[in-house]
Design a protein around this motif. Structure first.
Motif, PDB file in Angstrom:
ATOM      1  N   ALA A 286       2.711   8.668   7.899  1.00 11.63           N
ATOM      2  CA  ALA A 286       2.576   9.888   7.086  1.00 11.63           C
ATOM      3  C   ALA A 286       1.115  10.283   6.909  1.00 11.63           C
ATOM      4  O   ALA A 286       0.823  11.298   6.272  1.00 11.63           O
ATOM      5  N   GLY A 287       0.188   9.477   7.441  1.00 17.21           N
ATOM      6  CA  GLY A 287      -1.231   9.823   7.380  1.00 17.21           C
ATOM      7  C   GLY A 287      -1.891   9.580   6.037  1.00 17.21           C
ATOM      8  O   GLY A 287      -2.999  10.060   5.808  1.00 17.21           O
ATOM      9  N   ARG A 288      -1.244   8.822   5.161  1.00 15.70           N
ATOM     10  CA  ARG A 288      -1.822   8.623   3.827  1.00 15.70           C
ATOM     11  C   ARG A 288      -2.898   7.544   3.811  1.00 15.70           C
ATOM     12  O   ARG A 288      -3.776   7.564   2.950  1.00 15.70           O
ATOM     13  N   PHE A 289      -2.848   6.592   4.732  1.00 20.53           N
ATOM     14  CA  PHE A 289      -3.825   5.509   4.742  1.00 20.53           C
ATOM     15  C   PHE A 289      -3.899   4.840   6.107  1.00 20.53           C
ATOM     16  O   PHE A 289      -2.991   4.981   6.938  1.00 20.53           O
ATOM     17  N   THR A 290      -5.004   4.125   6.299  1.00 12.22           N
ATOM     18  CA  THR A 290      -5.245   3.374   7.529  1.00 12.22           C
ATOM     19  C   THR A 290      -5.832   2.025   7.136  1.00 12.22           C
ATOM     20  O   THR A 290      -6.662   1.947   6.230  1.00 12.22           O
ATOM     21  N   ILE A 291      -5.392   0.970   7.810  1.00 11.80           N
ATOM     22  CA  ILE A 291      -5.900  -0.374   7.527  1.00 11.80           C
ATOM     23  C   ILE A 291      -6.671  -0.868   8.747  1.00 11.80           C
ATOM     24  O   ILE A 291      -6.176  -0.768   9.876  1.00 11.80           O
ATOM     25  N   VAL A 292      -7.870  -1.372   8.524  1.00  8.16           N
ATOM     26  CA  VAL A 292      -8.681  -1.900   9.632  1.00  8.16           C
ATOM     27  C   VAL A 292      -9.261  -3.249   9.237  1.00  8.16           C
ATOM     28  O   VAL A 292      -9.446  -3.551   8.058  1.00  8.16           O
TER      29      VAL A 292
ATOM     30  N   TYR B  91      -8.327   2.675   3.966  1.00  5.18           N
ATOM     31  CA  TYR B  91      -8.931   3.979   3.736  1.00  5.18           C
ATOM     32  C   TYR B  91      -7.835   5.010   3.472  1.00  5.18           C
ATOM     33  O   TYR B  91      -6.819   5.021   4.185  1.00  5.18           O
ATOM     34  N   GLY B  92      -8.079   5.886   2.525  1.00  4.21           N
ATOM     35  CA  GLY B  92      -7.075   6.886   2.180  1.00  4.21           C
ATOM     36  C   GLY B  92      -7.111   8.109   3.058  1.00  4.21           C
ATOM     37  O   GLY B  92      -7.095   9.240   2.553  1.00  4.21           O
ATOM     38  N   VAL B  93      -7.157   7.874   4.352  1.00  8.28           N
ATOM     39  CA  VAL B  93      -7.130   8.963   5.334  1.00  8.28           C
ATOM     40  C   VAL B  93      -6.298   8.519   6.535  1.00  8.28           C
ATOM     41  O   VAL B  93      -6.056   7.329   6.731  1.00  8.28           O
ATOM     42  N   GLU B  94      -5.893   9.494   7.349  1.00  2.12           N
ATOM     43  CA  GLU B  94      -5.154   9.148   8.558  1.00  2.12           C
ATOM     44  C   GLU B  94      -6.113   8.552   9.592  1.00  2.12           C
ATOM     45  O   GLU B  94      -7.324   8.750   9.520  1.00  2.12           O
TER      46      GLU B  94
ATOM     47  N   ILE C 155       0.844  -1.197   0.000  1.00  2.00           N
ATOM     48  CA  ILE C 155       0.000   0.000   0.000  1.00  2.00           C
ATOM     49  C   ILE C 155       0.879   1.247   0.000  1.00  2.00           C
ATOM     50  O   ILE C 155       0.591   2.229  -0.692  1.00  2.00           O
ATOM     51  N   ASP C 156       1.947   1.176   0.765  1.00  2.00           N
ATOM     52  CA  ASP C 156       2.891   2.283   0.810  1.00  2.00           C
ATOM     53  C   ASP C 156       3.433   2.578  -0.593  1.00  2.00           C
ATOM     54  O   ASP C 156       3.472   3.727  -1.041  1.00  2.00           O
ATOM     55  N   ALA C 157       3.818   1.523  -1.299  1.00  2.00           N
ATOM     56  CA  ALA C 157       4.349   1.693  -2.657  1.00  2.00           C
ATOM     57  C   ALA C 157       3.261   2.191  -3.609  1.00  2.00           C
ATOM     58  O   ALA C 157       3.520   3.025  -4.482  1.00  2.00           O
ATOM     59  N   ALA C 158       2.041   1.686  -3.430  1.00  2.00           N
ATOM     60  CA  ALA C 158       0.937   2.107  -4.302  1.00  2.00           C
ATOM     61  C   ALA C 158       0.618   3.579  -4.085  1.00  2.00           C
ATOM     62  O   ALA C 158       0.287   4.295  -5.036  1.00  2.00           O
ATOM     63  N   CYS C 159       0.700   4.047  -2.855  1.00  2.00           N
ATOM     64  CA  CYS C 159       0.458   5.462  -2.570  1.00  2.00           C
ATOM     65  C   CYS C 159       1.559   6.323  -3.190  1.00  2.00           C
ATOM     66  O   CYS C 159       1.282   7.394  -3.750  1.00  2.00           O
TER      67      CYS C 159
END
Ligand SMILES: [Fe+2]
Length: 188
Positions: free
Chosen positions: A82-88, A170-173, A33-37
């Protein structure tokens, strides 16, 4: 823009994550996900990474599989520094559903355990309502991506008899997951 926009419901349980206790499967997902962002939020890469992750037996801790009564349980798995995404992980008890919603941010999910039911809606600009279009069964391994906006409206939930689990990105912090992901809409 919808004429009726409600505040998003917040599941009662949100567990914290510990960045030093990630399973190898979650570490691999985070790296992808980090690489995709970094690559401009490439949706195919995110969906593929989720698909690989949900196939890994050790993806979730016991705590991340716990349901709750009343509302689906949402457990934090990882928040990007970095606040770019969150995984739940979301654990859906029998009969538990989200409200119909669009999204304020990009998001993706994959089904981990037991099937979910997803109803898709079409936005009618004239009436400013979401029109039910169709309902699909989403089996384990299924994954998809949605951009923000009103062209992708859905309702997810569990119509089965056993808890179901899905993994969401989700694409939020982390602090904005409860308020800046689901965009409530009125259904016709
Ligand atoms: Fe959603």
């Amino acid at each position: 823009m919808p004429q009726v926009e409600l505040s998003a419901p917040r599941p009662a349980r949100e567990r914290g994550e510990s960045s030093n206790s990630l399973t190898p499967a979650l570490t691999a997902l985070v790296d992808e996900i980090d690489a995709a962002c970094a690559d401009g939020v490439t949706k195919d890469r995110i969906v593929a990474a989720l698909g690989r992750a949900v196939a890994q037996p050790e993806l979730l801790t016991a705590e991340q599989r716990v349901p709750q009564s009343g509302c689906y349980a949402r457990h934090l798995m990882y928040s990007d520094p970095a606040g770019r995404f969150t995984i739940v992980s979301i654990v859906w008890g029998p009969g538990q559903f989200s409200p119909p919603h669009a999204h304020h941010a990009w998001c993706a999910y994959a089904v981990r355990e037991n099937a979910l039911e997803e109803t898709l809606y079409a936005w009618d600009r004239e009436s400013a309502t979401a029109q039910p279009a169709r309902t699909e069964v989403r089996s384990p391994g299924y994954g998809c991506f949605a951009h923000s906006g009103l062209d992708q409206i859905h309702r997810l939930g569990n119509s089965g008899s056993r808890p179901a689990i899905s993994i969401h990105v989700y694409g939020v912090e982390r602090e904005r997951v409860g308020t800046h992901v689901n965009r409530m809409v009125q259904v016709a």
